[in-house]
Design a protein around this motif. Structure first.
Motif, PDB file in Angstrom:
ATOM      1  N   GLY A   1      30.415  90.389  77.279  1.00 25.18           N
ATOM      2  CA  GLY A   1      30.348  90.341  75.829  1.00 25.18           C
ATOM      3  C   GLY A   1      29.296  89.366  75.343  1.00 25.18           C
ATOM      4  N   PRO A   2      29.492  88.782  74.134  1.00 23.90           N
ATOM      5  CA  PRO A   2      28.494  87.876  73.578  1.00 23.90           C
ATOM      6  C   PRO A   2      28.232  86.672  74.472  1.00 23.90           C
ATOM      7  N   VAL A   3      26.965  86.300  74.593  1.00 26.89           N
ATOM      8  CA  VAL A   3      26.555  85.132  75.369  1.00 26.89           C
ATOM      9  C   VAL A   3      26.359  83.964  74.417  1.00 26.89           C
TER      10      VAL A   3
ATOM     11  N   ILE B   1      28.827  73.549  80.322  1.00 26.62           N
ATOM     12  CA  ILE B   1      27.880  73.182  81.366  1.00 26.62           C
ATOM     13  C   ILE B   1      26.580  73.952  81.162  1.00 26.62           C
ATOM     14  N   ARG B   2      25.483  73.254  81.362  1.00 23.20           N
ATOM     15  CA  ARG B   2      24.163  73.887  81.263  1.00 23.20           C
ATOM     16  C   ARG B   2      23.957  74.821  82.453  1.00 23.20           C
ATOM     17  N   THR B   3      23.590  76.039  82.167  1.00 22.40           N
ATOM     18  CA  THR B   3      23.275  76.993  83.225  1.00 22.40           C
ATOM     19  C   THR B   3      21.770  77.224  83.271  1.00 22.40           C
ATOM     20  N   ASP B   4      21.315  77.953  84.265  1.00 23.86           N
ATOM     21  CA  ASP B   4      19.907  78.331  84.355  1.00 23.86           C
ATOM     22  C   ASP B   4      19.831  79.778  84.809  1.00 23.86           C
ATOM     23  N   ASN B   5      18.620  80.278  84.958  1.00 28.04           N
ATOM     24  CA  ASN B   5      18.450  81.677  85.335  1.00 28.04           C
ATOM     25  C   ASN B   5      18.086  81.874  86.803  1.00 28.04           C
ATOM     26  N   LYS B   6      18.294  80.838  87.600  1.00 32.40           N
ATOM     27  CA  LYS B   6      18.120  81.034  89.030  1.00 32.40           C
ATOM     28  C   LYS B   6      19.241  81.954  89.527  1.00 32.40           C
TER      29      LYS B   6
ATOM     30  N   LEU C   1      23.037  83.290  85.491  1.00 28.39           N
ATOM     31  CA  LEU C   1      24.083  82.826  84.589  1.00 28.39           C
ATOM     32  C   LEU C   1      23.620  82.677  83.152  1.00 28.39           C
ATOM     33  N   GLN C   2      22.443  82.140  82.944  1.00 25.25           N
ATOM     34  CA  GLN C   2      22.025  81.877  81.568  1.00 25.25           C
ATOM     35  C   GLN C   2      21.937  83.164  80.753  1.00 25.25           C
ATOM     36  N   GLN C   3      21.461  84.238  81.342  1.00 22.37           N
ATOM     37  CA  GLN C   3      21.350  85.487  80.592  1.00 22.37           C
ATOM     38  C   GLN C   3      22.607  86.344  80.697  1.00 22.37           C
ATOM     39  N   ASP C   4      23.349  86.228  81.791  1.00 22.73           N
ATOM     40  CA  ASP C   4      24.517  87.088  81.980  1.00 22.73           C
ATOM     41  C   ASP C   4      25.792  86.513  81.382  1.00 22.73           C
ATOM     42  N   ILE C   5      25.905  85.184  81.381  1.00 21.91           N
ATOM     43  CA  ILE C   5      27.138  84.513  80.944  1.00 21.91           C
ATOM     44  C   ILE C   5      26.858  83.485  79.846  1.00 21.91           C
TER      45      ILE C   5
ATOM     46  N   ASP D   1      25.962  79.235  78.853  1.00 19.25           N
ATOM     47  CA  ASP D   1      26.615  77.962  79.162  1.00 19.25           C
ATOM     48  C   ASP D   1      28.119  78.130  78.911  1.00 19.25           C
ATOM     49  N   PHE D   2      28.912  77.964  79.936  1.00 19.56           N
ATOM     50  CA  PHE D   2      30.340  78.265  79.804  1.00 19.56           C
ATOM     51  C   PHE D   2      31.164  76.982  79.665  1.00 19.56           C
TER      52      PHE D   2
END
Length: 305
Positions: free
Chosen positions: A125-127, A147-152, A168-172, A174-175
């Motif tokens: 759903g919404p990121v 938590i800060r995520t990145d796109n690695k 994670l950054q594009q799929d989920i 910062d969770f």
């Protein structure tokens, strides 16, 4: 109250079953319990039991005790003491402090509506658009911690579902690790507990497959080992709905355990002998563990009979 869960020398295989006490065990949770139990015992490993009662609003009074009683009546013996997440807050706070020292977490005061209005869309759903990531939060309290995520890419191979790859950054996005009401998030708690209990293999439902990259991300940031994962297909009803309290799934009848255990085995692709219906529990489990064939577990959803 904090619990010291650090293992001495972990075995080659240490699994676990971690139900949420939001209601009684049903066929869906029984399939997950049987799958994790037999996988552990067929590897001559340990099987731990953890009650995931993080959120008091979701916990049904007496459900934890009832789950333990039902598992006992099913002949499923766990190793070591039962762990309750409600008693583990000190460990979660310590992990959060470790991440804060790395400047990986930040306070977020965004409302649920603001997040739902995000134009970014991911796998669930919404990121979260990162509104509070680089700015001071607008309200003093309450705040969530993200938590800060990145796109690695986070990649792993699930023993049943195969390769999984997330950015994670594009799929989920910062969770959340701790909600604004002070309740620690499942993603943080399960990572801390699996590490401190020395869990080497996680067998659970496929509905948690998308959570695994987040948990691997946290494991790496906290310098924890990553377990092996096997995500079992979820059990659905005739309408295609996942069995749950919300879909009125029937509770496990502990007074007549063998037929239900046989149903769970069949859903897991196994072929129990007809005479097992009249077997004692000890004989049933001896046969099941000796004849377990994980290669026969189906990958797709399972429909309850």
């Amino acid at each position: 109250m904090s619990q010291n869960l650090h293992p001495l020398t972990p075995p080659v295989y240490r699994g676990r079953f971690a139900p949420t006490p939001s209601g009684p065990l049903h066929l869906g949770s029984l399939v997950a319990a049987v799958g994790s139990y037999v996988e552990a015992k067929s590897h001559k490993g340990e099987w731990l039991l953890r009650i995931e009662n993080l959120d008091p609003m979701r916990e049904v009074s007496g459900a934890s005790e009832e789950i333990l009683k039902v598992l006992e009546k099913l002949g499923m013996e766990w190793d070591r003491s039962v762990v309750y997440q409600s008693q583990r807050s000190a460990g979660y706070r310590a992990a959060l402090a470790t991440l804060e020292k790395q400047r990986l977490i930040y306070p977020c005061s965004c409302s649920r509506k603001e997040i739902m209005d995000s134009t970014l869309s991911g796998i669930e759903g919404p990121v979260y658009p990162g509104t509070c990531r680089e700015h001071l939060h607008r309200r003093t309290s309450p705040v969530a911690w993200r938590i800060r995520t990145d796109n690695k890419p986070i990649e792993f191979v699930d023993s049943l579902q195969g390769p999984v790859r997330h950015r994670l950054q594009q799929d989920i996005g910062d969770f959340v690790l701790r909600r604004s009401d002070g309740v620690f998030a499942y993603q943080l708690a399960v990572v801390v507990d699996d590490a401190e209990q020395g869990v080497t293999h996680v067998v659970r439902g496929e509905d948690l497959l998308n959570s695994t990259p987040r948990q691997i991300y946290l494991q790496r940031r906290l310098d924890y080992p990553t377990p092996y994962y096997l995500h079992l297909p979820v059990v659905v009803n005739a309408e295609g709905e996942k069995l749950s309290k919300q879909t009125r799934a029937a509770p496990v009848n502990a007074a007549n355990p063998i037929p239900q255990l046989i149903t769970a085995l069949r859903l897991l692709g196994q072929t129990p002998l007809p005479e097992l219906v009249d077997a004692e529990l000890a004989s049933f489990w001896k046969w099941t563990i000796a004849n377990w064939q994980p290669a026969r577990i189906p990958r797709n959803v399972l429909t309850a009979p």
